[in-house]
Design an enzyme around this catalytic site. Structure first.
Site, PDB file in Angstrom:
ATOM      1  N   SER A 239       0.843  -1.186   0.000  1.00 16.17           N
ATOM      2  CA  SER A 239       0.000   0.000   0.000  1.00 16.17           C
ATOM      3  C   SER A 239       0.884   1.244   0.000  1.00 16.17           C
ATOM      4  O   SER A 239       2.048   1.187   0.398  1.00 16.17           O
ATOM      5  CB  SER A 239      -0.892  -0.023   1.246  1.00 16.17           C
ATOM      6  OG  SER A 239      -1.854   0.995   1.215  1.00 16.17           O
ATOM      7  N   PRO A 320      -7.170   0.026  -6.313  1.00 15.43           N
ATOM      8  CA  PRO A 320      -6.405   1.265  -6.103  1.00 15.43           C
ATOM      9  C   PRO A 320      -6.158   1.613  -4.645  1.00 15.43           C
ATOM     10  O   PRO A 320      -5.294   2.420  -4.335  1.00 15.43           O
ATOM     11  CB  PRO A 320      -7.279   2.342  -6.773  1.00 15.43           C
ATOM     12  CG  PRO A 320      -8.145   1.592  -7.715  1.00 15.43           C
ATOM     13  CD  PRO A 320      -8.387   0.262  -7.094  1.00 15.43           C
ATOM     14  N   GLY A 321      -6.925   1.016  -3.712  1.00 20.38           N
ATOM     15  CA  GLY A 321      -6.714   1.297  -2.301  1.00 20.38           C
ATOM     16  C   GLY A 321      -7.137   2.698  -1.914  1.00 20.38           C
ATOM     17  O   GLY A 321      -8.197   3.179  -2.300  1.00 20.38           O
ATOM     18  N   ARG A 363      -2.468   6.344  12.328  1.00 23.12           N
ATOM     19  CA  ARG A 363      -1.408   6.083  11.369  1.00 23.12           C
ATOM     20  C   ARG A 363      -0.058   6.706  11.753  1.00 23.12           C
ATOM     21  O   ARG A 363       0.985   6.050  11.589  1.00 23.12           O
ATOM     22  CB  ARG A 363      -1.815   6.535   9.970  1.00 23.12           C
ATOM     23  CG  ARG A 363      -2.975   5.721   9.388  1.00 23.12           C
ATOM     24  CD  ARG A 363      -3.263   6.102   7.939  1.00 23.12           C
ATOM     25  NE  ARG A 363      -2.187   5.677   7.066  1.00 23.12           N
ATOM     26  CZ  ARG A 363      -1.310   6.500   6.510  1.00 23.12           C
ATOM     27  NH1 ARG A 363      -1.367   7.800   6.723  1.00 23.12           N
ATOM     28  NH2 ARG A 363      -0.359   6.034   5.724  1.00 23.12           N
ATOM     29  N   CYS A 394      -3.412  10.088  26.531  1.00 21.62           N
ATOM     30  CA  CYS A 394      -2.363   9.915  27.536  1.00 21.62           C
ATOM     31  C   CYS A 394      -1.247   9.031  26.993  1.00 21.62           C
ATOM     32  O   CYS A 394      -0.964   7.948  27.512  1.00 21.62           O
ATOM     33  CB  CYS A 394      -2.973   9.320  28.800  1.00 21.62           C
ATOM     34  SG  CYS A 394      -1.874   9.405  30.227  1.00 21.62           S
TER      35      CYS A 394
END
Length: 476
Positions: A239, A320-321, A363, A394
């Protein structure tokens, strides 16, 4: 010289100017069109707007944080892939972001849809997708997921283990079903991407190895089954891919496998899925290929490989993701605190804390993914300063944008907009620290604003908690 800290890149030494790729902007208020959806702009007052609706209007009605999707931009990107690969099947990645409304748009634009779980499959079906235009992926599909896929007649199940093949056979024989499958293979390609999203090297959980013969064993197993129609093979190299070099190697190895299968069985398999996972621009350092250039290069790769082997070109499918939905969406946050921090190197970094974080975009913490950002509720003439946009959770690693230049007068109450938030942000969101997940709204020039996913509230979280309830506390 930059030295890596044992606790990770968050603690590495940094220069006052930030990473080498991050240039001091000529205009800190500018919106780089490569990063934002087609209808994103600033109005006469300097407020960022999408399809004519300002971010301040959206936040006042739907709260902060908020994901804002540009519907026209999504549809245009879907059509671009559909038209550029007109003779191929293009599968939208449900895992990137999926709602019933999104599924209906994907169906209207003539794409296929790829799902990875029963939840994604049900969402796609309820959104109106024809089951024959849906694929089901997954390395560990449950019995219930396989039952659902087989009972509704999905177009293909991408099988990932011999255990799964046996389960499919048993379900088909018990219920009078017939399965259409593709065998997922690992082509041994080292894609130039993060380790966690590279999926064609040997040492990982997906697929059957071509190298050690496992792929051929699985293909013959499916081919000889009276309950299974083997359509072909499926390959996926990873990806956030920016070039087609890896696809050339994958096509060579998968088409050689198809040739060997034909020689061994006398049967020519009709289909090949090349995967996809095309990259998008998250920052100025990213240079994704155009849809047209991808189509030309991949078409040439497949044609030349087939010609060299004296084969017919198989029916190709492509995934295509994130490239369809990723660039269509921005995430909006509200600044809570601004804190200058002196570093050991003598540099200073401005920590800008916002009301979201790793619960709505994991991410950066998971992949060290880079993002961009701007102040969206105004423009500024103040010189830019190096900032790090962090969340409210936190965790020291709760970072949304590791390095970005913002105006030096960034203040509590400002709105921060982060582009490229359409893929794997809301879909990977969590309730860490008991934080409800943000709403997702779409904006269209004709229809206005549509809620795709409503905002969660604390009652939603407590509904899963059976008690005991010892005190009534008013919810904010």
């Amino acid at each position: 010289m930059t030295h890596m800290h044992v606790a990770g890149s968050v603690h590495a030494d940094v220069a006052a100017a930030g990473p080498q790729w991050l240039a001091l902007p000529d205009d800190v208020n500018a919106l780089d069109p490569a990063l934002w959806s087609a209808s994103t702009d600033r109005d006469d007052d300097g407020i960022v707007e999408v399809a004519g609706v300002t971010v301040t209007e959206l936040l006042s009605q739907y709260g902060s944080p908020l994901y804002v999707l540009d519907e026209s931009d999504l549809r245009q990107r879907a059509r671009a892939f559909r038209d550029a690969f007109s003779e191929w099947d293009v599968y939208y990645a449900g895992k990137a972001f999926l709602t019933r409304t999104i599924a209906s748009w994907i169906d209207q634009e003539g794409l296929f849809l790829d799902t990875c779980t029963g939840g994604e499959l049900i969402t796609a079906l309820q959104g109106g997708m024809d089951p024959t235009r849906i694929g089901l992926h997954g390395n560990n599909k449950s019995i219930d997921e396989l039952k659902l896929a087989l009972s509704v007649g999905v177009g293909r199940i991408i099988v990932d283990s011999l255990d799964e093949i046996m389960r499919i056979e048993q379900l088909c024989r018990e219920n009078g079903w017939h399965a259409r499958v593709m065998v997922r293979v690992t082509a041994g390609v080292e894609a130039h991407t993060h380790e966690y999203i590279a999926t064609a090297h040997e040492d990982q959980k997906f697929g059957f190895s071509i190298t050690n013969g496992a792929a051929m064993v699985a293909m013959v197993r499916c081919h000889t089954s009276d309950a299974i129609d083997l359509l072909g093979v499926h390959s996926h190299i990873g990806s956030q891919i920016f070039d087609t070099a890896g696809f050339e190697v994958a096509a060579r190895r998968t088409m050689k496998l198809l040739e060997q299968f034909h020689q061994a069985t006398g049967s020519a398999l009709p289909e090949l899925d090349l995967g996809g996972g095309f990259g998008i621009a998250y920052t100025s350092q990213d240079s994704p290929a155009t849809v047209e250039s991808l189509a030309g290069a991949l078409r040439e790769i497949v044609t030349l490989e087939a010609r060299g082997r004296g084969m017919e070109v198989p029916h190709i499918s492509l995934e295509p993701g994130r490239a369809i939905v990723g660039p269509t969406t921005m995430a909006l946050y509200t600044v809570g605190t601004v804190k200058p921090v002196d570093l050991d190197t003598g540099a200073q970094r401005m920590y800008v804390s916002v009301d979201g974080g790793m619960s709505d975009n994991i991410r950066p913490a998971l992949y060290a993914a880079e993002y961009s950002a701007v102040i969206a509720n105004r423009t500024s003439e103040v010189a830019p300063v190096l900032c790090r946009i962090v969340g409210k959770h936190c965790e020291a690693g709760d970072i949304l944008v590791r390095d970005v230049y913002l105006p030096g007068d960034v203040s509590p109450g400002d709105v921060i907009a982060v582009p490229g938030a359409g893929a794997y942000s809301r879909s990977m969101a969590s309730n860490y620290n008991h934080v409800p997940r943000p709403a997702v709204v779409s904006v269209n020039e004709d229809r206005g604003v549509l809620v795709l996913l409503r905002r969660e509230n604390i009652d939603d979280l407590l509904a899963l908690d059976p008690g005991p309830i010892r005190a009534e506390v008013p919810c904010p």
